[in-house]
Design a protein around this motif. Structure first.
Motif, short mmCIF file in Angstrom:
data_model
loop_
_atom_site.label_atom_id
_atom_site.label_comp_id
_atom_site.label_asym_id
_atom_site.label_seq_id
_atom_site.Cartn_x
_atom_site.Cartn_y
_atom_site.Cartn_z
N GLU A 396 0.81 -1.22 0.00
CA GLU A 396 0.00 0.00 0.00
C GLU A 396 0.84 1.27 0.00
N PHE A 397 2.14 1.15 0.35
CA PHE A 397 3.03 2.32 0.36
C PHE A 397 4.02 2.31 -0.80
N MET A 398 3.95 1.28 -1.67
CA MET A 398 4.93 1.17 -2.74
C MET A 398 4.88 2.35 -3.70
N ALA A 399 3.69 2.90 -3.95
CA ALA A 399 3.56 4.01 -4.90
C ALA A 399 3.98 5.34 -4.30
N ARG A 404 8.89 12.96 -1.74
CA ARG A 404 9.89 13.60 -0.87
C ARG A 404 9.43 13.55 0.59
N PHE A 405 10.36 13.24 1.44
CA PHE A 405 10.17 13.22 2.90
C PHE A 405 9.18 12.15 3.35
N PHE A 406 8.82 11.24 2.44
CA PHE A 406 7.91 10.16 2.87
C PHE A 406 8.73 9.00 3.42
N ARG A 407 8.35 8.55 4.60
CA ARG A 407 8.98 7.38 5.22
C ARG A 407 7.88 6.41 5.61
N GLY A 431 17.24 9.31 -18.70
CA GLY A 431 16.61 8.26 -19.48
C GLY A 431 16.64 6.90 -18.84
N LEU A 432 16.84 6.82 -17.52
CA LEU A 432 16.82 5.54 -16.81
C LEU A 432 15.48 5.36 -16.11
N ARG A 433 15.24 4.15 -15.65
CA ARG A 433 13.98 3.87 -14.95
C ARG A 433 14.26 3.00 -13.74
N ILE A 434 13.63 3.35 -12.61
CA ILE A 434 13.80 2.60 -11.36
C ILE A 434 12.48 1.91 -11.04
N ALA A 435 12.56 0.62 -10.73
CA ALA A 435 11.38 -0.16 -10.33
C ALA A 435 11.68 -0.86 -9.01
N LEU A 436 10.75 -0.77 -8.07
CA LEU A 436 10.90 -1.39 -6.76
C LEU A 436 9.97 -2.58 -6.65
N SER A 437 10.45 -3.62 -6.00
CA SER A 437 9.61 -4.80 -5.75
C SER A 437 10.13 -5.50 -4.51
N ASN A 438 9.24 -6.13 -3.79
CA ASN A 438 9.62 -6.91 -2.62
C ASN A 438 10.17 -8.26 -3.06
N ARG A 439 11.16 -8.72 -2.33
CA ARG A 439 11.73 -10.03 -2.63
C ARG A 439 10.71 -11.11 -2.31
N SER A 440 10.64 -12.09 -3.17
CA SER A 440 9.80 -13.25 -2.90
C SER A 440 10.67 -14.34 -2.31
N ASP A 441 10.06 -15.25 -1.62
CA ASP A 441 10.81 -16.36 -1.04
C ASP A 441 11.42 -17.18 -2.17
N ASP A 442 12.74 -17.25 -2.22
CA ASP A 442 13.44 -18.04 -3.23
C ASP A 442 14.43 -18.96 -2.55
#
Length: 457
Positions: A396-399, A404-407, A431-442
């Motif tokens: 719910e906080f990924m977006a 700024r200043f959000f924790r 021209g770069l792109r950053i994508a965040l994702s949580n690690r899945s159990d591997d």
């Protein structure tokens, strides 16, 4: 909130659509009016000419003292060629002779021209001229008739040929009209593209060279608004820079005083409170540095010239600089470079991206944790993954983590909430792109966050 219904086709929203609708409608109305005028004028001309011919023919037959021999007419001559039908009547109303006996039009009581209908079909309409009775006793009466359908066909045929140039020129006229309207609106599209290219870092004035006179006041007012926005943004940046610069020196002095005071703090409760104070000062120093870096990124000054940067070497330098933080928290840092891409961008901007992502991972990984930096390819595209084994980010906080200043609420890691915002700003600028994702159990197990940087945008 009122529901938005689609506008009907006859009420377009665009200026070009309105111009085309009105001008095309006027062209079609003008073409229709010209065709109707042509039809009416040719109708009057043909009827006047034929009526005169009928009167002349009737007068010539009326001058005969005896009943003339009439040349019989066929149906084709009557209906296709519009031949005049001659009828000779006795003074008491008996038909003495007719060039087309099939005509069922009786002798008209009043002399002159009139239209007579003998049935309900289209061919049952006749144009009839009845000559006035002679003053001589026993003189026969003459009546001339012509097919009304032939006259109607003749008028329509001639009017069509007269309107043919208008019909042929109408598509050309509409095409030229569309081109003129498109060229007129193209300048507005050019202004729209210039407006779309503006951002908070480059609010340049719009050119009035190709703007129509009717739109020039609007563009001038917009330029005035851009000037006020430039001044407001510049004032904001100057304030942030000045405040950060002014705060840097006293906070650094406080840090030095705390460093000198550490040896004189007795153990116990005082040492614990001293550690909290020192952590707060360290966090304030980090926040000031982040504010300065963010202010420089958003300044109106042109960006540094791009250069060919070896990403693998740059990542090793970033990790070397941040090893002090990793050693302090006993974090195991690993680097796996399977590819060696070269990116065209300012080296300082790329360092800003990777430094903030790695620093964020080191802050959120638990003490004694693991942070891995992987340089590899995904579907043929080079990427950099910064992976930690921290708590990750709730979906719910990924977006919002790039704000700024959000924790994330409840996080225990120190920080200012600016690192990811700075990283994304620098990445988008190059021209770069950053994508965040949580690690899945591997196979490695555990949780954490994966910050992936796509090096090709």
């Amino acid at each position: 909130m009122k529901k938005a219904y689609p506008r009907p086709w006859y009420m377009p929203c665009s200026l070009r659509g309105k111009l085309l609708l009105w001008l095309v409608s006027l062209h079609l109305i003008a073409a229709g009016a010209a065709a109707w005028t042509s039809y009416m004028s040719y109708g009057r001309m043909v009827h006047t000419f034929m009526d005169d011919q009928m009167q002349l023919l009737a007068n010539s037959y009326a001058a005969n003292d005896s009943t003339p021999d009439l040349q019989p007419l066929g149906d084709q001559s009557v209906f296709k060629w519009g031949a005049f039908i001659v009828q000779i009547w006795s003074p008491d109303g008996r038909l003495l002779a007719s060039s087309w006996p099939k005509l069922a039009v009786p002798l008209q009581a009043e002399p002159g021209l009139r239209d007579v209908r003998t049935g309900i079909r289209h061919d049952d309409v006749w144009r009839v001229y009845t000559a006035a009775p002679s003053t001589r006793a026993g003189q026969s009466r003459v009546q001339i008739a012509q097919s009304g359908s032939f006259l109607h066909h003749e008028v329509k045929h001639r009017a069509l040929f007269a309107a043919l140039p208008i019909v042929l020129l109408l598509p050309v006229s509409l095409a030229v009209l569309w081109l003129v309207v498109w060229l007129t609106s193209y300048s507005l599209h050019a202004v729209a593209r210039e407006v779309a290219a503006q951002d908070e870092r480059s609010l340049s004035e719009l050119s009035l060279a190709r703007v129509p006179d009717e739109i020039a006041p609007l563009v001038s007012a917009f330029n005035s608004l851009l000037a006020r926005l430039r001044e407001a943004f510049a004032t904001q940046r100057r304030f942030v820079q000045d405040a950060a610069h002014e705060l840097r020196t006293p906070v650094a002095a406080i840090g030095l005083q705390l460093e000198n005071l550490r040896a004189h703090v007795p153990p116990g409760d005082a040492a614990e409170r001293f550690g909290q104070l020192e952590a707060g000062v360290t966090r304030a120093q980090h926040l000031i540095e982040q504010l300065l870096r963010l202010s420089r990124q958003e300044s109106a000054a042109p960006a540094a010239a791009p250069e060919q940067v070896d990403v693998a070497a740059l990542l090793r330098e970033s990790l070397g600089q941040l090893m002090v933080v990793a050693d302090r928290r006993r974090i195991d840092v690993g680097f796996d470079g399977k590819v060696a891409p070269v990116v065209s961008a300012p080296a300082a901007e790329l360092r800003s991206v990777f430094d903030n992502l790695i620093d964020n991972a080191l802050r959120h990984a638990p003490e004694g944790g693991v942070v891995d930096v992987r340089l590899h390819e995904v579907q043929g595209q080079p990427v950099v993954d910064v992976v930690d084994n921290g708590p990750g980010i709730p979906e719910e906080f990924m977006a919002r983590v790039f704000d700024r200043f959000f924790r994330v609420p409840g996080t225990s890691a120190g920080g200012s909430g600016l690192g990811l915002a700075i990283a994304r700003t620098a990445a988008l600028r190059n021209g770069l792109r950053i994508a965040l994702s949580n690690r899945s159990d591997d196979e490695r197990g555990g949780t954490g966050l994966v910050a992936r940087v796509y090096l090709s945008g």
